[in-house]
Write a protein that holds these residues in place. Structure first.
Motif, PDB file in Angstrom:
ATOM      1  N   GLU A  74       0.780  -1.140  -0.141  1.00  0.00           N
ATOM      2  CA  GLU A  74      -0.012  -0.044   0.178  1.00  0.00           C
ATOM      3  C   GLU A  74       0.862   1.334   0.105  1.00  0.00           C
ATOM      4  N   GLU A  75       1.915   1.218   0.666  1.00  0.00           N
ATOM      5  CA  GLU A  75       2.908   2.607   0.606  1.00  0.00           C
ATOM      6  C   GLU A  75       3.876   2.612  -0.485  1.00  0.00           C
ATOM      7  N   VAL A  76       3.681   3.519  -1.167  1.00  0.00           N
ATOM      8  CA  VAL A  76       4.616   3.700  -2.438  1.00  0.00           C
ATOM      9  C   VAL A  76       5.814   3.535  -2.245  1.00  0.00           C
ATOM     10  N   GLU A  77       6.245   4.177  -1.261  1.00  0.00           N
ATOM     11  CA  GLU A  77       8.026   4.023  -0.865  1.00  0.00           C
ATOM     12  C   GLU A  77       8.298   2.590  -0.439  1.00  0.00           C
ATOM     13  N   GLU A  78       7.418   1.894   0.338  1.00  0.00           N
ATOM     14  CA  GLU A  78       7.755   0.425   0.432  1.00  0.00           C
ATOM     15  C   GLU A  78       7.849  -0.347  -0.783  1.00  0.00           C
ATOM     16  N   VAL A  79       7.092  -0.087  -1.631  1.00  0.00           N
ATOM     17  CA  VAL A  79       7.205  -0.660  -2.743  1.00  0.00           C
ATOM     18  C   VAL A  79       8.294  -0.445  -3.457  1.00  0.00           C
ATOM     19  N   ASN A  80       8.586   0.775  -3.751  1.00  0.00           N
ATOM     20  CA  ASN A  80      10.159   1.225  -4.077  1.00  0.00           C
ATOM     21  C   ASN A  80      11.281   0.420  -3.551  1.00  0.00           C
ATOM     22  N   GLN A 107      11.018  -2.304  -2.169  1.00  0.00           N
ATOM     23  CA  GLN A 107      10.970  -3.748  -2.456  1.00  0.00           C
ATOM     24  C   GLN A 107      11.434  -4.185  -3.773  1.00  0.00           C
ATOM     25  N   LEU A 108      11.061  -3.231  -4.480  1.00  0.00           N
ATOM     26  CA  LEU A 108      11.519  -3.566  -6.097  1.00  0.00           C
ATOM     27  C   LEU A 108      12.903  -3.642  -6.034  1.00  0.00           C
ATOM     28  N   ASP A 109      13.462  -2.638  -5.397  1.00  0.00           N
ATOM     29  CA  ASP A 109      14.963  -2.380  -5.446  1.00  0.00           C
ATOM     30  C   ASP A 109      15.953  -3.561  -4.796  1.00  0.00           C
ATOM     31  N   GLN A 110      14.952  -4.073  -3.626  1.00  0.00           N
ATOM     32  CA  GLN A 110      15.383  -5.518  -3.068  1.00  0.00           C
ATOM     33  C   GLN A 110      15.588  -6.612  -4.008  1.00  0.00           C
ATOM     34  N   MET A 111      14.266  -6.637  -4.624  1.00  0.00           N
ATOM     35  CA  MET A 111      14.267  -7.843  -5.683  1.00  0.00           C
ATOM     36  C   MET A 111      15.250  -7.567  -6.454  1.00  0.00           C
ATOM     37  N   GLY A 112      15.327  -6.466  -7.072  1.00  0.00           N
ATOM     38  CA  GLY A 112      16.378  -6.175  -8.238  1.00  0.00           C
ATOM     39  C   GLY A 112      17.875  -6.754  -7.785  1.00  0.00           C
ATOM     40  N   TYR A 113      18.227  -6.190  -6.357  1.00  0.00           N
ATOM     41  CA  TYR A 113      19.464  -6.614  -5.830  1.00  0.00           C
ATOM     42  C   TYR A 113      19.688  -8.281  -5.953  1.00  0.00           C
ATOM     43  N   ASN A 114      18.545  -8.811  -5.384  1.00  0.00           N
ATOM     44  CA  ASN A 114      18.764 -10.454  -5.504  1.00  0.00           C
ATOM     45  C   ASN A 114      18.864 -10.715  -6.747  1.00  0.00           C
ATOM     46  N   TYR A 141       8.439   2.980 -11.013  1.00  0.00           N
ATOM     47  CA  TYR A 141       8.274   1.846 -11.598  1.00  0.00           C
ATOM     48  C   TYR A 141       9.413   0.646 -11.860  1.00  0.00           C
ATOM     49  N   CYS A 142      10.330   1.380 -12.447  1.00  0.00           N
ATOM     50  CA  CYS A 142      11.528   0.277 -12.779  1.00  0.00           C
ATOM     51  C   CYS A 142      12.398   0.352 -11.790  1.00  0.00           C
ATOM     52  N   ASN A 143      12.364   0.482 -10.548  1.00  0.00           N
ATOM     53  CA  ASN A 143      13.101   0.408  -9.558  1.00  0.00           C
ATOM     54  C   ASN A 143      13.898  -0.760  -9.717  1.00  0.00           C
ATOM     55  N   VAL A 144      13.295  -1.748 -10.024  1.00  0.00           N
ATOM     56  CA  VAL A 144      14.116  -3.141 -10.067  1.00  0.00           C
ATOM     57  C   VAL A 144      15.338  -3.160 -10.806  1.00  0.00           C
ATOM     58  N   LEU A 145      15.439  -2.314 -11.849  1.00  0.00           N
ATOM     59  CA  LEU A 145      16.615  -2.176 -12.793  1.00  0.00           C
ATOM     60  C   LEU A 145      17.664  -1.461 -11.816  1.00  0.00           C
ATOM     61  N   SER A 146      17.265  -0.507 -11.125  1.00  0.00           N
ATOM     62  CA  SER A 146      18.385  -0.031 -10.047  1.00  0.00           C
ATOM     63  C   SER A 146      19.112  -0.975  -9.332  1.00  0.00           C
ATOM     64  N   GLY A 147      18.135  -1.766  -8.781  1.00  0.00           N
ATOM     65  CA  GLY A 147      18.660  -2.909  -7.897  1.00  0.00           C
ATOM     66  C   GLY A 147      19.322  -3.986  -8.472  1.00  0.00           C
ATOM     67  N   VAL A 148      19.193  -4.146  -9.888  1.00  0.00           N
ATOM     68  CA  VAL A 148      19.612  -5.232 -10.512  1.00  0.00           C
ATOM     69  C   VAL A 148      21.286  -4.646 -10.856  1.00  0.00           C
ATOM     70  N   ILE A 149      21.577  -3.453 -11.107  1.00  0.00           N
ATOM     71  CA  ILE A 149      22.771  -2.823 -11.249  1.00  0.00           C
ATOM     72  C   ILE A 149      23.469  -2.928  -9.890  1.00  0.00           C
ATOM     73  N   ARG A 150      22.935  -2.502  -8.845  1.00  0.00           N
ATOM     74  CA  ARG A 150      23.635  -2.255  -7.637  1.00  0.00           C
ATOM     75  C   ARG A 150      24.044  -3.666  -7.116  1.00  0.00           C
ATOM     76  N   GLY A 151      22.936  -4.640  -7.352  1.00  0.00           N
ATOM     77  CA  GLY A 151      23.544  -5.965  -6.846  1.00  0.00           C
ATOM     78  C   GLY A 151      24.571  -6.776  -7.593  1.00  0.00           C
ATOM     79  N   ALA A 152      24.655  -6.466  -9.004  1.00  0.00           N
ATOM     80  CA  ALA A 152      25.710  -7.112  -9.850  1.00  0.00           C
ATOM     81  C   ALA A 152      27.003  -6.186  -9.637  1.00  0.00           C
ATOM     82  N   LEU A 153      27.051  -4.946  -9.628  1.00  0.00           N
ATOM     83  CA  LEU A 153      28.231  -4.629  -9.271  1.00  0.00           C
ATOM     84  C   LEU A 153      28.770  -4.840  -7.848  1.00  0.00           C
TER      85      LEU A 153
END
Lengths: 245, 187
Positions: free
Chosen positions: B41-47, B49-56, B133-145
């Motif tokens: 429900e909270e937009v910040e929380e969703v952001n 989570q998306l970043d964490q998913m991207g990190y994994n 919306y595309c926060n998963v991409l930032s997580g992916v780059i952070r996790g990969a690096l």
């Protein structure tokens, strides 16, 4: 009948190879495709000396490598012919005296995969020689991790990436470290060729079947059936290509 | 160990991996975001989570990238950024990003995406205005690096879903931490 060199560049799984070989013995050689892993196989008449790996139609899943070995009995002159035919940067793999042939039936003795902190995540041994229990394999893995790291410190010039090859009297150890710190190393016979390609192939299998498995926890021991199955296939293909059996 | 075969170009790499239907990918991602919005429900929380998913995802993705593309060690962060933009994005998303806006020290840059398969058919409603919306991409780059010993911070600068003309993410290299073996641990 004279010994006939038998060229197969097309890599069959072992049992298929034998089925085809028996079928094509009279009709000629199977189609040879170009392959970096091509090997010559020499066999002498009568052909029934070469026994198929399995009688059933297909290797069942989870079949460990080496459950039944085939015996290829070659005479010494044939073996040196074989040694000469192999590519220039390989030494003859099959020893000349028949009593040593059972020792020489595996090119790879064991495979280790260690995570970036030095913990062992996968260990498989393929030969009857050099079999070790879990504790020893863990110890060896962390020992190798330390040696690999120390070698980078010992390097006189910066930018050393660690040990690639350790050659001992009766075995070689090839090591590959990915840029993420995971190390794959294989203990094999001296002079076994193309181990670096094998290690890269195993790295790809690790990324495919271990890392993509959502239930595999990173840096933990690999308990993925698909990984084990495909690894066994790759090792078997490698063995068939190298040793022709 | 140096690469055994020469590193592939972006197109060759894209052609060599298994591909999936782009709509399936887009719709699956959309379903994930919608479900997260419903659950959290909270937009910040969703952001987050998306970043964490991207990190994994990123921690696992980088090995596949390195295995298939055969790249060797990058000399500096500039080379890393180029590799990510040309090979990484191409291999996994099928699009090439451009690297722009380098800062003076060469530790911060922007990846600009003209074309983003994650956001096909998407329009952000007014209730979700803070959503990256595309926060998963930032997580992916952070996790990969992070798996190749570079700690980074990734933020979104431009977002087409908010009315900008392209997607731009700013990647800042904060620390480079090579793995040191602590063999002097008796000091």
């Amino acid at each position: 009948m004279p010994h006939r060199p038998f060229f197969f560049g097309h890599i069959f799984p072992a049992f298929d190879y034998f089925k085809n070989r028996v079928a094509t013995r009279q009709s000629g050689y199977p189609r040879a495709a170009c392959s970096p892993r091509a090997a010559f196989v020499l066999h002498q008449e009568p052909a029934h000396v070469v026994r198929p790996l399995r009688d059933s139609q297909s290797p069942t899943r989870g079949d460990p490598v080496g459950v039944r070995t085939t015996d290829v009995i070659s005479s010494p002159p044939a073996v040196s012919f074989l040694g000469g035919l192999l590519s220039a940067d390989t030494l003859s793999i099959i020893s000349t005296s028949p009593s040593c042939l059972t020792m020489a039936t595996v090119a790879i003795y064991s495979l280790f995969i260690i995570n970036k902190s030095g913990g062992l995540i996968h260990y498989k041994d393929y030969g009857s020689a050099g079999r070790m229990d879990t504790n020893d394999s863990l110890r060896l893995a962390s020992l190798w991790h330390s040696m690999h790291a120390i070698s980078q410190q010992l390097s006189p010039t910066p930018g050393c990436n660690g040990i690639d090859l350790l050659q001992a009297h009766n075995f070689d150890l090839h090591c590959f470290q990915s840029l993420t710190g995971t190390k794959f190393f294989v203990v094999c016979e001296t002079g076994a060729p193309n181990m670096e390609f094998l290690l890269r192939a195993i790295y790809e299998l690790y990324t495919e079947f271990a890392l993509k498995n959502p239930f595999y926890e990173m840096e933990m021991p690999i308990r993925c059936e698909l990984f084990d199955f495909n690894l066994a296939q790759v090792i078997q293909k490698d063995r068939v290509a190298l040793l022709g059996r | 160990m140096p690469p055994l075969t020469p590193p592939k170009s972006g197109d060759a790499l894209f052609a060599s991996v298994d591909r999936v239907n782009a709509e399936l990918f887009t719709l699956t991602y959309g379903a994930i975001v919608r479900q997260l919005l419903t659950d959290l429900e909270e937009v910040e929380e969703v952001n987050k989570q998306l970043d964490q998913m991207g990190y994994n995802i990123g921690t696992r993705l980088v090995d596949e990238f390195l295995a298939k593309s055969n790249v060797s060690n990058c000399v500096d962060f500039k080379e890393t950024a180029d590799t990510i933009a040309k090979l990484g994005f191409k291999m996994f998303l099928g699009v090439t990003a451009t690297v722009t806006n380098w800062d003076a020290e060469g530790t911060t840059c922007s990846f600009v995406l003209e074309d983003n398969p994650l956001v096909d058919f998407v329009e952000l409603p007014d209730t979700c205005q803070g959503l990256q919306y595309c926060n998963v991409l930032s997580g992916v780059i952070r996790g990969a690096l992070e798996m190749v010993s570079m700690k980074t911070e990734v933020t979104w600068v431009r977002d087409m879903l908010r009315g900008d003309d392209a997607y731009e993410m700013r990647v800042k290299l904060t620390k480079q931490v090579p793995e040191e073996y602590p063999y002097k641990d008796d000091d």
